[in-house]
Scaffold this motif. Structure first.
Motif, PDB file in Angstrom:
ATOM      1  N   ALA A  42     -13.538  -8.813  -3.195  1.00 62.30           N
ATOM      2  CA  ALA A  42     -13.593  -8.110  -4.564  1.00 62.30           C
ATOM      3  C   ALA A  42     -12.438  -8.540  -5.425  1.00 62.30           C
ATOM      4  O   ALA A  42     -12.974  -8.914  -6.556  1.00 62.30           O
ATOM      5  CB  ALA A  42     -13.706  -6.707  -4.149  1.00 62.30           C
ATOM      6  N   THR A  43     -11.409  -8.408  -4.975  1.00 61.80           N
ATOM      7  CA  THR A  43     -10.212  -8.818  -5.746  1.00 61.80           C
ATOM      8  C   THR A  43     -10.231 -10.636  -6.418  1.00 61.80           C
ATOM      9  O   THR A  43      -9.956 -10.537  -7.400  1.00 61.80           O
ATOM     10  CB  THR A  43      -8.983  -8.734  -4.916  1.00 61.80           C
ATOM     11  OG1 THR A  43      -8.875  -7.590  -4.248  1.00 61.80           O
ATOM     12  CG2 THR A  43      -7.656  -8.876  -5.911  1.00 61.80           C
ATOM     13  N   ASP A  44     -10.895 -11.394  -5.403  1.00 58.40           N
ATOM     14  CA  ASP A  44     -11.095 -12.726  -5.927  1.00 58.40           C
ATOM     15  C   ASP A  44     -11.902 -12.868  -7.060  1.00 58.40           C
ATOM     16  O   ASP A  44     -11.936 -13.600  -7.681  1.00 58.40           O
ATOM     17  CB  ASP A  44     -11.405 -13.524  -4.686  1.00 58.40           C
ATOM     18  CG  ASP A  44     -10.237 -13.972  -3.755  1.00 58.40           C
ATOM     19  OD1 ASP A  44      -9.346 -13.800  -4.019  1.00 58.40           O
ATOM     20  OD2 ASP A  44     -10.807 -14.122  -2.583  1.00 58.40           O
ATOM     21  N   GLY A 125     -10.885  -3.220  -7.765  1.00 54.47           N
ATOM     22  CA  GLY A 125     -11.393  -3.402  -6.266  1.00 54.47           C
ATOM     23  C   GLY A 125     -10.944  -2.154  -5.310  1.00 54.47           C
ATOM     24  O   GLY A 125     -11.691  -1.600  -4.846  1.00 54.47           O
ATOM     25  N   GLU A 126      -9.701  -1.785  -5.414  1.00 54.11           N
ATOM     26  CA  GLU A 126      -9.147  -0.826  -4.524  1.00 54.11           C
ATOM     27  C   GLU A 126      -9.769   0.627  -5.240  1.00 54.11           C
ATOM     28  O   GLU A 126      -9.726   1.593  -4.159  1.00 54.11           O
ATOM     29  CB  GLU A 126      -7.375  -0.980  -4.646  1.00 54.11           C
ATOM     30  CG  GLU A 126      -7.034  -1.611  -3.285  1.00 54.11           C
ATOM     31  CD  GLU A 126      -7.206  -3.139  -3.604  1.00 54.11           C
ATOM     32  OE1 GLU A 126      -7.512  -3.519  -4.694  1.00 54.11           O
ATOM     33  OE2 GLU A 126      -6.870  -4.012  -2.721  1.00 54.11           O
ATOM     34  N   LEU A 127      -9.723   0.976  -6.439  1.00 55.68           N
ATOM     35  CA  LEU A 127     -10.170   2.165  -6.872  1.00 55.68           C
ATOM     36  C   LEU A 127     -11.582   2.464  -6.524  1.00 55.68           C
ATOM     37  O   LEU A 127     -11.718   3.543  -5.953  1.00 55.68           O
ATOM     38  CB  LEU A 127      -9.894   2.191  -8.501  1.00 55.68           C
ATOM     39  CG  LEU A 127      -8.546   2.202  -8.995  1.00 55.68           C
ATOM     40  CD1 LEU A 127      -8.420   2.003 -10.350  1.00 55.68           C
ATOM     41  CD2 LEU A 127      -7.949   3.591  -8.748  1.00 55.68           C
ATOM     42  N   GLY A 205       1.177  -7.838  -5.795  1.00 51.19           N
ATOM     43  CA  GLY A 205       1.110  -9.040  -5.554  1.00 51.19           C
ATOM     44  C   GLY A 205      -0.164  -9.215  -4.414  1.00 51.19           C
ATOM     45  O   GLY A 205      -0.348  -8.309  -3.753  1.00 51.19           O
ATOM     46  N   ARG A 206      -0.730 -10.353  -4.308  1.00 53.56           N
ATOM     47  CA  ARG A 206      -1.974 -10.422  -3.499  1.00 53.56           C
ATOM     48  C   ARG A 206      -1.465 -10.082  -1.893  1.00 53.56           C
ATOM     49  O   ARG A 206      -0.622 -10.214  -1.389  1.00 53.56           O
ATOM     50  CB  ARG A 206      -2.067 -12.084  -3.368  1.00 53.56           C
ATOM     51  CG  ARG A 206      -2.827 -12.490  -4.523  1.00 53.56           C
ATOM     52  CD  ARG A 206      -3.995 -11.593  -5.185  1.00 53.56           C
ATOM     53  NE  ARG A 206      -5.178 -11.328  -4.259  1.00 53.56           N
ATOM     54  CZ  ARG A 206      -6.156 -12.150  -4.076  1.00 53.56           C
ATOM     55  NH1 ARG A 206      -6.529 -13.040  -5.143  1.00 53.56           N
ATOM     56  NH2 ARG A 206      -7.012 -11.891  -3.635  1.00 53.56           N
ATOM     57  N   GLY A 207      -2.519  -9.356  -1.164  1.00 49.69           N
ATOM     58  CA  GLY A 207      -2.317  -8.905   0.054  1.00 49.69           C
ATOM     59  C   GLY A 207      -1.392  -7.729   0.223  1.00 49.69           C
ATOM     60  O   GLY A 207      -0.896  -7.282   1.193  1.00 49.69           O
TER      61      GLY A 207
HETATM   62  N1  ASP Z   1      -7.138  -6.451  -2.506  1.00 49.71           N
HETATM   63  C1  ASP Z   1      -6.074  -7.136  -2.480  1.00 49.71           C
HETATM   64  C2  ASP Z   1      -5.919  -8.481  -2.154  1.00 49.71           C
HETATM   65  O1  ASP Z   1      -7.145  -9.172  -1.916  1.00 49.71           O
HETATM   66  C3  ASP Z   1      -4.670  -6.552  -1.731  1.00 49.71           C
HETATM   67  C4  ASP Z   1      -4.969  -6.395  -0.303  1.00 49.71           C
HETATM   68  O2  ASP Z   1      -6.110  -6.564  -0.005  1.00 49.71           O
HETATM   69  O3  ASP Z   1      -4.113  -6.273   0.551  1.00 49.71           O
HETATM   70  O4  ASP Z   1      -4.862  -9.313  -2.458  1.00 49.71           O
END
Ligand code: ASP
Ligand code: ADP
Ligand code: MG
Length: 464
Positions: A42-44, A125-127, A205-207
Protein backbone atom coordinates in the motif's frame (compact mmCIF):
# COMPACT_ATOMS: atom_id res chain seq x y z
CA UNK A 1 2.32 -5.06 28.64
CA UNK A 2 3.74 -6.27 25.34
CA UNK A 3 3.99 -4.74 21.87
CA UNK A 4 2.92 -6.83 18.88
CA UNK A 5 3.91 -5.33 15.54
CA UNK A 6 2.55 -6.84 12.33
CA UNK A 7 4.28 -6.06 9.03
CA UNK A 8 2.62 -5.58 5.63
CA UNK A 9 2.45 -9.26 4.65
CA UNK A 10 1.00 -10.13 8.05
CA UNK A 11 -2.00 -7.89 7.29
CA UNK A 12 -2.03 -8.30 3.49
CA UNK A 13 -5.57 -9.69 3.19
CA UNK A 14 -8.58 -10.82 5.21
CA UNK A 15 -7.03 -14.20 6.02
CA UNK A 16 -3.76 -12.70 7.19
CA UNK A 17 -5.59 -10.16 9.39
CA UNK A 18 -7.80 -12.88 10.81
CA UNK A 19 -4.69 -14.86 11.67
CA UNK A 20 -3.00 -11.83 13.25
CA UNK A 21 -6.11 -11.16 15.34
CA UNK A 22 -6.02 -14.74 16.63
CA UNK A 23 -2.38 -14.21 17.65
CA UNK A 24 -3.29 -11.06 19.56
CA UNK A 25 -6.25 -12.70 21.30
CA UNK A 26 -3.98 -15.58 22.31
CA UNK A 27 -1.82 -13.11 24.25
CA UNK A 28 -4.64 -10.96 25.52
CA UNK A 29 -3.61 -11.43 29.16
CA UNK A 30 -0.29 -9.75 28.45
CA UNK A 31 -2.00 -6.42 27.65
CA UNK A 32 -0.94 -6.08 24.02
CA UNK A 33 -0.51 -2.85 22.12
CA UNK A 34 -0.85 -3.79 18.45
CA UNK A 35 1.27 -1.75 16.04
CA UNK A 36 0.32 -2.14 12.39
CA UNK A 37 1.93 -1.56 9.03
CA UNK A 38 -0.07 -0.73 5.93
CA UNK A 39 -1.29 -3.76 3.97
CA UNK A 40 1.48 -5.18 1.75
CA UNK A 41 2.36 -2.82 -1.10
CA UNK A 42 0.00 0.00 0.00
CA UNK A 43 2.73 2.51 0.89
CA UNK A 44 4.44 1.98 -2.49
CA UNK A 45 1.14 2.60 -4.28
CA UNK A 46 0.40 5.73 -2.27
CA UNK A 47 3.83 7.18 -3.00
CA UNK A 48 3.51 6.25 -6.68
CA UNK A 49 0.13 7.98 -6.88
CA UNK A 50 1.72 11.16 -5.49
CA UNK A 51 4.50 11.05 -8.08
CA UNK A 52 1.94 10.61 -10.86
CA UNK A 53 -0.17 13.48 -9.53
CA UNK A 54 2.69 15.96 -9.51
CA UNK A 55 3.47 14.90 -13.09
CA UNK A 56 -0.14 15.84 -13.91
CA UNK A 57 -0.93 12.21 -14.65
CA UNK A 58 -4.10 12.06 -12.53
CA UNK A 59 -5.64 9.72 -15.12
CA UNK A 60 -3.08 7.13 -13.92
CA UNK A 61 -3.04 8.11 -10.24
CA UNK A 62 -6.79 7.89 -9.73
CA UNK A 63 -7.22 4.26 -10.87
CA UNK A 64 -4.31 3.28 -8.59
CA UNK A 65 -6.07 4.86 -5.62
CA UNK A 66 -9.43 3.36 -6.62
CA UNK A 67 -7.89 -0.12 -6.77
CA UNK A 68 -6.30 0.40 -3.37
CA UNK A 69 -9.62 1.50 -1.91
CA UNK A 70 -11.33 -1.56 -3.39
CA UNK A 71 -8.67 -3.82 -1.82
CA UNK A 72 -9.41 -2.31 1.58
CA UNK A 73 -13.17 -2.50 1.07
CA UNK A 74 -12.92 -6.16 0.08
CA UNK A 75 -10.92 -6.97 3.21
CA UNK A 76 -13.41 -5.07 5.36
CA UNK A 77 -16.36 -6.94 3.80
CA UNK A 78 -14.69 -10.27 4.33
CA UNK A 79 -13.73 -9.61 7.92
CA UNK A 80 -16.50 -7.68 9.57
CA UNK A 81 -19.70 -9.64 10.00
CA UNK A 82 -22.14 -7.04 11.25
CA UNK A 83 -23.74 -5.23 8.30
CA UNK A 84 -23.97 -1.89 10.02
CA UNK A 85 -20.37 -2.07 11.28
CA UNK A 86 -19.04 -2.91 7.83
CA UNK A 87 -21.04 -0.08 6.25
CA UNK A 88 -19.70 2.36 8.81
CA UNK A 89 -16.16 1.17 8.19
CA UNK A 90 -16.47 1.40 4.41
CA UNK A 91 -17.88 4.90 4.83
CA UNK A 92 -14.78 5.88 6.82
CA UNK A 93 -12.44 4.28 4.25
CA UNK A 94 -14.15 6.08 1.39
CA UNK A 95 -13.88 9.38 3.24
CA UNK A 96 -10.14 8.91 3.70
CA UNK A 97 -9.78 8.14 -0.01
CA UNK A 98 -11.76 11.25 -0.91
CA UNK A 99 -9.29 13.28 1.16
CA UNK A 100 -6.49 11.54 -0.69
CA UNK A 101 -7.97 12.30 -4.10
CA UNK A 102 -8.50 15.94 -3.19
CA UNK A 103 -4.89 16.16 -2.08
CA UNK A 104 -3.73 14.53 -5.35
CA UNK A 105 -5.75 17.09 -7.29
CA UNK A 106 -4.17 20.01 -5.45
CA UNK A 107 -0.73 18.54 -6.06
CA UNK A 108 -1.47 18.22 -9.77
CA UNK A 109 -2.82 21.79 -9.97
CA UNK A 110 0.08 23.32 -8.06
CA UNK A 111 2.61 21.09 -9.81
CA UNK A 112 4.42 20.80 -6.51
CA UNK A 113 4.88 17.83 -4.19
CA UNK A 114 6.43 18.67 -0.83
CA UNK A 115 7.83 16.08 1.55
CA UNK A 116 5.17 17.25 3.94
CA UNK A 117 2.28 16.32 1.61
CA UNK A 118 4.05 13.08 0.74
CA UNK A 119 3.98 12.10 4.43
CA UNK A 120 0.28 12.90 4.70
CA UNK A 121 -0.35 10.67 1.69
CA UNK A 122 1.91 7.85 2.93
CA UNK A 123 0.25 7.86 6.36
CA UNK A 124 -3.07 6.72 4.87
CA UNK A 125 -1.86 3.13 4.51
CA UNK A 126 -1.36 2.57 8.23
CA UNK A 127 -4.45 4.58 9.16
CA UNK A 128 -6.62 2.36 7.00
CA UNK A 129 -5.14 -1.03 7.85
CA UNK A 130 -5.48 -0.22 11.54
CA UNK A 131 -9.11 0.93 11.19
CA UNK A 132 -9.99 -2.38 9.55
CA UNK A 133 -8.01 -4.41 12.07
CA UNK A 134 -9.62 -2.72 15.07
CA UNK A 135 -13.12 -3.10 13.67
CA UNK A 136 -12.57 -6.76 12.83
CA UNK A 137 -11.23 -7.35 16.32
CA UNK A 138 -14.25 -5.79 17.92
CA UNK A 139 -16.31 -8.60 16.46
CA UNK A 140 -14.16 -11.10 18.34
CA UNK A 141 -13.34 -9.16 21.45
CA UNK A 142 -15.19 -6.26 22.99
CA UNK A 143 -12.19 -4.65 24.64
CA UNK A 144 -10.50 -3.03 21.65
CA UNK A 145 -9.67 0.59 21.07
CA UNK A 146 -8.22 2.28 17.97
CA UNK A 147 -5.68 4.95 18.84
CA UNK A 148 -4.29 7.44 16.34
CA UNK A 149 -0.48 7.22 16.71
CA UNK A 150 -0.23 10.92 15.88
CA UNK A 151 -1.65 11.68 19.34
CA UNK A 152 1.54 10.39 21.00
CA UNK A 153 4.29 9.71 18.41
CA UNK A 154 5.72 13.23 18.45
CA UNK A 155 8.55 13.92 16.00
CA UNK A 156 10.52 16.79 14.54
CA UNK A 157 9.52 18.12 11.12
CA UNK A 158 12.12 16.25 9.08
CA UNK A 159 9.39 14.93 6.76
CA UNK A 160 10.02 11.52 5.24
CA UNK A 161 12.50 10.56 7.92
CA UNK A 162 11.37 12.29 11.09
CA UNK A 163 13.21 11.98 14.40
CA UNK A 164 11.09 10.95 17.38
CA UNK A 165 11.04 13.32 20.36
CA UNK A 166 11.45 10.72 23.07
CA UNK A 167 10.57 12.68 26.18
CA UNK A 168 7.35 14.00 24.61
CA UNK A 169 6.47 10.50 23.45
CA UNK A 170 7.07 9.03 26.91
CA UNK A 171 4.63 11.45 28.44
CA UNK A 172 2.00 11.24 25.74
CA UNK A 173 2.12 7.46 25.20
CA UNK A 174 1.60 6.92 28.91
CA UNK A 175 -1.23 9.43 29.01
CA UNK A 176 -2.98 8.17 25.88
CA UNK A 177 -2.37 4.40 25.92
CA UNK A 178 -1.96 3.32 29.55
CA UNK A 179 -5.53 4.15 30.69
CA UNK A 180 -6.85 1.73 28.04
CA UNK A 181 -4.47 -1.02 29.11
CA UNK A 182 -5.55 -0.60 32.73
CA UNK A 183 -9.13 -1.15 31.56
CA UNK A 184 -7.94 -4.38 29.86
CA UNK A 185 -8.55 -2.94 26.42
CA UNK A 186 -6.37 -4.05 23.54
CA UNK A 187 -4.89 -0.99 21.85
CA UNK A 188 -4.59 -0.99 18.05
CA UNK A 189 -2.42 1.74 16.57
CA UNK A 190 -0.23 2.53 13.55
CA UNK A 191 3.46 2.10 12.98
CA UNK A 192 5.48 4.42 10.71
CA UNK A 193 3.46 7.58 11.30
CA UNK A 194 3.82 10.43 13.74
CA UNK A 195 3.11 14.10 14.10
CA UNK A 196 4.99 17.30 14.85
CA UNK A 197 4.18 19.34 17.93
CA UNK A 198 2.04 21.47 15.60
CA UNK A 199 0.08 18.35 14.62
CA UNK A 200 1.40 17.97 11.09
CA UNK A 201 1.67 14.32 9.95
CA UNK A 202 5.18 12.87 9.59
CA UNK A 203 6.69 9.44 8.88
CA UNK A 204 9.71 7.70 10.38
CA UNK A 205 11.17 6.50 7.06
CA UNK A 206 10.45 3.39 5.01
CA UNK A 207 10.10 0.24 7.08
CA UNK A 208 9.59 2.47 10.12
CA UNK A 209 6.84 0.44 11.81
CA UNK A 210 9.46 -1.71 13.55
CA UNK A 211 10.93 1.47 14.97
CA UNK A 212 7.49 2.67 16.13
CA UNK A 213 6.97 -0.65 17.93
CA UNK A 214 10.28 -0.29 19.77
CA UNK A 215 9.61 3.35 20.68
CA UNK A 216 6.18 2.46 22.08
CA UNK A 217 7.62 -0.55 23.92
CA UNK A 218 10.31 1.60 25.53
CA UNK A 219 7.88 4.38 26.45
CA UNK A 220 5.52 1.93 28.16
CA UNK A 221 8.23 -0.35 29.64
CA UNK A 222 7.03 -3.38 27.70
CA UNK A 223 8.01 -6.89 28.76
CA UNK A 224 8.68 -7.75 25.13
CA UNK A 225 8.57 -6.16 21.69
CA UNK A 226 7.30 -8.72 19.19
CA UNK A 227 7.97 -8.13 15.49
CA UNK A 228 5.65 -10.44 13.53
CA UNK A 229 6.77 -10.83 9.91
CA UNK A 230 7.00 -13.30 7.01
CA UNK A 231 10.16 -15.20 8.01
CA UNK A 232 10.96 -17.39 11.01
CA UNK A 233 13.22 -14.84 12.66
CA UNK A 234 16.62 -13.32 12.02
CA UNK A 235 18.41 -15.64 9.65
CA UNK A 236 22.03 -16.24 8.67
CA UNK A 237 21.35 -14.28 5.45
CA UNK A 238 18.42 -12.89 3.50
CA UNK A 239 16.43 -16.01 2.51
CA UNK A 240 15.54 -14.31 -0.76
CA UNK A 241 19.23 -14.46 -1.66
CA UNK A 242 20.04 -17.86 -0.27
CA UNK A 243 17.41 -20.49 0.43
CA UNK A 244 20.01 -22.21 2.63
CA UNK A 245 19.66 -19.49 5.31
CA UNK A 246 19.08 -20.77 8.83
CA UNK A 247 17.45 -19.19 11.87
CA UNK A 248 19.40 -17.78 14.80
CA UNK A 249 17.71 -18.56 18.13
CA UNK A 250 19.26 -15.60 19.92
CA UNK A 251 21.42 -12.69 18.95
CA UNK A 252 22.76 -9.66 20.82
CA UNK A 253 21.42 -6.14 20.50
CA UNK A 254 24.73 -5.08 19.00
CA UNK A 255 24.68 -7.81 16.36
CA UNK A 256 21.03 -7.22 15.42
CA UNK A 257 21.59 -3.50 15.22
CA UNK A 258 24.61 -3.93 12.97
CA UNK A 259 22.72 -6.37 10.73
CA UNK A 260 19.80 -3.99 10.39
CA UNK A 261 22.08 -1.04 9.71
CA UNK A 262 23.91 -2.96 7.01
CA UNK A 263 20.78 -3.94 5.14
CA UNK A 264 18.95 -6.88 6.79
CA UNK A 265 15.48 -5.56 6.04
CA UNK A 266 13.85 -7.74 8.69
CA UNK A 267 14.38 -4.88 11.19
CA UNK A 268 14.41 -1.13 10.58
CA UNK A 269 17.94 0.10 11.43
CA UNK A 270 16.81 2.13 14.46
CA UNK A 271 14.62 -0.55 16.05
CA UNK A 272 17.13 -1.80 18.57
CA UNK A 273 18.11 1.54 20.12
CA UNK A 274 14.97 2.19 22.22
CA UNK A 275 14.90 -1.48 23.30
CA UNK A 276 18.51 -1.33 24.52
CA UNK A 277 17.83 1.66 26.72
CA UNK A 278 15.18 -0.22 28.67
CA UNK A 279 16.71 -3.67 28.19
CA UNK A 280 13.56 -5.02 26.53
CA UNK A 281 13.86 -8.21 24.45
CA UNK A 282 12.93 -7.82 20.78
CA UNK A 283 11.49 -11.05 19.39
CA UNK A 284 11.20 -11.59 15.63
CA UNK A 285 8.43 -14.08 14.79
CA UNK A 286 6.71 -15.57 11.76
CA UNK A 287 2.99 -14.80 11.65
CA UNK A 288 2.49 -17.76 9.30
CA UNK A 289 4.18 -20.17 11.70
CA UNK A 290 3.25 -18.77 15.11
CA UNK A 291 4.45 -21.80 17.02
CA UNK A 292 8.02 -21.35 15.86
CA UNK A 293 9.97 -19.62 18.63
CA UNK A 294 11.49 -16.89 16.48
CA UNK A 295 14.71 -15.04 17.27
CA UNK A 296 15.24 -13.31 20.60
CA UNK A 297 17.36 -10.18 20.52
CA UNK A 298 18.76 -9.52 24.00
CA UNK A 299 21.69 -7.80 25.69
CA UNK A 300 23.60 -10.95 26.56
CA UNK A 301 22.70 -14.06 24.58
CA UNK A 302 24.13 -17.41 25.72
CA UNK A 303 27.86 -17.76 24.96
CA UNK A 304 28.66 -19.22 21.57
CA UNK A 305 31.90 -20.10 19.83
CA UNK A 306 30.62 -19.05 16.43
CA UNK A 307 32.52 -16.14 14.91
CA UNK A 308 30.14 -15.32 12.05
CA UNK A 309 26.45 -15.09 12.93
CA UNK A 310 24.96 -13.59 9.79
CA UNK A 311 25.63 -11.93 6.44
CA UNK A 312 23.87 -8.72 5.46
CA UNK A 313 23.81 -6.88 2.17
CA UNK A 314 22.89 -3.39 1.13
CA UNK A 315 22.45 -2.58 -2.54
CA UNK A 316 22.37 0.76 -4.39
CA UNK A 317 25.50 2.09 -2.72
CA UNK A 318 27.59 4.93 -4.16
CA UNK A 319 31.32 5.15 -3.48
CA UNK A 320 33.06 8.52 -3.48
CA UNK A 321 36.83 8.61 -3.79
CA UNK A 322 38.41 11.83 -2.63
CA UNK A 323 42.07 12.66 -3.32
CA UNK A 324 43.57 15.78 -1.71
CA UNK A 325 44.84 18.26 -4.31
CA UNK A 326 46.65 20.62 -1.99
CA UNK A 327 48.76 20.15 1.05
CA UNK A 328 46.43 19.54 3.93
CA UNK A 329 47.08 17.71 7.18
CA UNK A 330 45.53 14.23 7.43
CA UNK A 331 43.29 15.37 10.31
CA UNK A 332 42.10 18.50 8.57
CA UNK A 333 41.51 16.56 5.34
CA UNK A 334 39.12 14.07 6.97
CA UNK A 335 37.45 16.75 9.01
CA UNK A 336 36.81 18.87 5.90
CA UNK A 337 35.32 15.90 4.06
CA UNK A 338 33.01 14.84 6.88
CA UNK A 339 31.97 18.43 7.39
CA UNK A 340 30.64 18.56 3.81
CA UNK A 341 28.55 15.40 4.31
CA UNK A 342 27.34 16.65 7.64
CA UNK A 343 26.16 19.96 6.29
CA UNK A 344 24.13 18.11 3.67
CA UNK A 345 22.63 15.74 6.26
CA UNK A 346 23.99 12.78 4.34
CA UNK A 347 25.13 9.86 6.44
CA UNK A 348 28.19 7.91 5.45
CA UNK A 349 28.10 4.10 5.87
CA UNK A 350 31.78 3.22 5.48
CA UNK A 351 34.99 5.23 5.38
CA UNK A 352 38.51 4.18 4.40
CA UNK A 353 41.32 6.67 4.72
CA UNK A 354 44.98 7.12 3.96
CA UNK A 355 47.08 10.28 4.36
CA UNK A 356 45.81 12.13 1.31
CA UNK A 357 42.86 10.11 0.10
CA UNK A 358 39.60 8.74 1.38
CA UNK A 359 36.80 6.50 0.12
CA UNK A 360 33.32 6.90 1.51
CA UNK A 361 30.07 5.11 0.81
CA UNK A 362 26.59 6.60 0.93
CA UNK A 363 23.14 5.08 0.34
CA UNK A 364 21.26 8.30 -0.22
CA UNK A 365 22.42 10.19 -3.31
CA UNK A 366 19.84 13.01 -3.15
CA UNK A 367 22.50 15.52 -2.13
CA UNK A 368 25.40 14.18 -4.19
CA UNK A 369 25.20 16.95 -6.79
CA UNK A 370 25.79 19.55 -4.08
CA UNK A 371 28.40 17.52 -2.19
CA UNK A 372 30.76 16.83 -5.09
CA UNK A 373 31.48 20.50 -6.05
CA UNK A 374 32.21 21.29 -2.40
CA UNK A 375 34.66 18.41 -2.10
CA UNK A 376 36.25 19.53 -5.37
CA UNK A 377 37.32 22.76 -3.73
CA UNK A 378 40.15 20.87 -2.04
CA UNK A 379 40.34 17.49 -3.82
CA UNK A 380 39.81 15.39 -6.93
CA UNK A 381 36.61 13.43 -6.71
CA UNK A 382 35.56 10.24 -8.49
CA UNK A 383 32.08 8.75 -8.00
CA UNK A 384 31.28 5.06 -8.52
CA UNK A 385 27.65 4.01 -8.64
CA UNK A 386 25.84 0.64 -8.55
CA UNK A 387 27.92 -0.74 -5.71
CA UNK A 388 26.84 -2.83 -2.73
CA UNK A 389 28.04 -3.50 0.80
CA UNK A 390 28.23 -7.08 2.00
CA UNK A 391 28.79 -7.32 5.76
CA UNK A 392 29.86 -10.33 7.78
CA UNK A 393 28.65 -9.90 11.34
CA UNK A 394 29.36 -11.56 14.68
CA UNK A 395 30.60 -10.47 18.10
CA UNK A 396 33.59 -12.81 18.09
CA UNK A 397 34.65 -11.91 14.57
CA UNK A 398 37.78 -10.00 15.37
CA UNK A 399 38.99 -12.30 18.12
CA UNK A 400 38.75 -15.33 15.83
CA UNK A 401 41.80 -16.11 13.72
CA UNK A 402 41.45 -16.71 9.99
CA UNK A 403 38.02 -15.19 9.30
CA UNK A 404 39.33 -12.61 6.82
CA UNK A 405 41.28 -15.30 5.03
CA UNK A 406 38.16 -17.47 4.69
CA UNK A 407 36.18 -14.48 3.40
CA UNK A 408 38.64 -13.72 0.61
CA UNK A 409 39.18 -17.33 -0.36
CA UNK A 410 35.46 -17.95 -0.67
CA UNK A 411 34.86 -14.80 -2.72
CA UNK A 412 37.33 -16.07 -5.33
CA UNK A 413 37.24 -13.93 -8.47
CA UNK A 414 34.69 -11.38 -7.19
CA UNK A 415 36.31 -7.93 -7.20
CA UNK A 416 36.41 -6.17 -3.83
CA UNK A 417 36.63 -2.41 -4.10
CA UNK A 418 36.81 -1.52 -0.41
CA UNK A 419 37.25 -3.38 2.86
CA UNK A 420 36.33 -2.02 6.25
CA UNK A 421 37.34 -4.00 9.31
CA UNK A 422 37.97 -1.40 11.91
CA UNK A 423 34.78 0.62 12.10
CA UNK A 424 32.96 -1.74 14.41
CA UNK A 425 34.26 -4.67 16.35
CA UNK A 426 31.64 -7.01 15.05
CA UNK A 427 31.61 -6.36 11.37
CA UNK A 428 33.77 -6.89 8.30
CA UNK A 429 32.29 -5.00 5.37
CA UNK A 430 33.18 -5.30 1.70
CA UNK A 431 32.17 -3.07 -1.16
CA UNK A 432 31.55 -4.93 -4.40
CA UNK A 433 29.62 -4.40 -7.64
CA UNK A 434 25.88 -4.54 -7.16
CA UNK A 435 25.54 -7.26 -9.78
CA UNK A 436 27.78 -9.63 -7.78
CA UNK A 437 25.82 -9.50 -4.52
CA UNK A 438 23.87 -12.73 -4.86
CA UNK A 439 26.94 -14.70 -5.79
CA UNK A 440 29.04 -13.17 -3.01
CA UNK A 441 26.45 -13.80 -0.30
CA UNK A 442 25.88 -17.36 -1.49
CA UNK A 443 29.62 -18.10 -1.51
CA UNK A 444 30.13 -16.60 1.95
CA UNK A 445 27.11 -18.47 3.26
CA UNK A 446 28.51 -21.72 1.93
CA UNK A 447 31.82 -21.02 3.62
CA UNK A 448 30.45 -20.17 7.07
CA UNK A 449 27.11 -21.98 7.34
CA UNK A 450 27.12 -25.01 5.03
CA UNK A 451 27.48 -27.34 6.80
CA UNK A 452 25.98 -25.57 9.78
CA UNK A 453 28.29 -25.30 12.80
CA UNK A 454 27.20 -27.75 15.51
CA UNK A 455 25.72 -25.13 17.81
CA UNK A 456 22.40 -24.81 19.63
CA UNK A 457 22.36 -21.26 18.30
CA UNK A 458 21.10 -22.27 14.86
CA UNK A 459 17.83 -23.84 13.85
CA UNK A 460 16.60 -25.13 10.50
CA UNK A 461 13.61 -23.33 9.11
CA UNK A 462 10.55 -24.84 7.48
CA UNK A 463 10.63 -24.58 3.73
CA UNK A 464 6.83 -24.46 3.28
N1 ASP B 1 4.27 0.90 5.50
C1 ASP B 1 5.60 1.49 5.68
C2 ASP B 1 6.51 1.05 4.54
O1 ASP B 1 6.09 0.30 3.68
C3 ASP B 1 6.23 1.17 7.01
C4 ASP B 1 6.42 -0.29 7.34
O2 ASP B 1 5.79 -1.16 6.72
O3 ASP B 1 7.20 -0.58 8.25
O4 ASP B 1 7.63 1.51 4.48
P1 ADP C 1 7.54 -6.68 7.22
O1 ADP C 1 6.65 -6.28 6.10
O2 ADP C 1 6.96 -7.74 8.09
O3 ADP C 1 8.10 -5.51 7.98
P2 ADP C 1 10.00 -6.87 5.68
O4 ADP C 1 9.79 -7.25 4.26
O5 ADP C 1 10.26 -5.46 6.00
O6 ADP C 1 8.76 -7.43 6.52
O7 ADP C 1 11.19 -7.74 6.32
C1 ADP C 1 11.18 -9.14 6.18
C2 ADP C 1 12.11 -9.55 5.07
O8 ADP C 1 13.46 -9.25 5.43
C3 ADP C 1 12.16 -11.04 4.81
O9 ADP C 1 11.13 -11.45 3.95
C4 ADP C 1 13.56 -11.23 4.20
O10 ADP C 1 13.52 -11.34 2.80
C5 ADP C 1 14.30 -9.96 4.57
N1 ADP C 1 15.60 -10.23 5.23
C6 ADP C 1 16.79 -9.68 4.87
N2 ADP C 1 17.78 -10.13 5.63
C7 ADP C 1 17.24 -10.99 6.52
C8 ADP C 1 17.76 -11.77 7.61
N3 ADP C 1 19.05 -11.76 7.93
N4 ADP C 1 16.90 -12.53 8.31
C9 ADP C 1 15.59 -12.55 8.02
N5 ADP C 1 15.03 -11.84 7.00
C10 ADP C 1 15.83 -11.05 6.27
MG1 MG D 1 9.64 -4.15 7.54
Amino acid sequence: MIVMKFGGTSVADARAIDNAIALVVRQKNQHPVVVLSAIAGATDILLKSAELSVAERLDEATPLLNDLLERHVLIAENLVESRSAVQQLIFQLRNRFEELKNLSQSIAILGELTKRSLDTIASMGELMSSLIFAEAMKAKDQGVVWVDARTFMVTDDHFGNATPLFSEIDLKANAVITPHLIKHQIVVTQGYIGSTLRKVTTTLGRGGSDYSAAIIGAALNALEIQIWTDVDGILTADPQITPMAKKLRTISYKEASELAYFGAKVLHPSTIRPAVQKNIPVVVLNSRRPDSTGTRVVAHPPQSNVAVKSIANKKGITVINVQATRLISANRFMESILDVFDRHHTSVDLVNTSVASASLTISNTETLDSIVPELEQFSDVVVFRDKAIVSIIGERLHSTVGVADRIFRSLGDIDVMMISQGASELNISLVIDDRNVTQAVQRLHKEFFEPLPQEALFENIATS
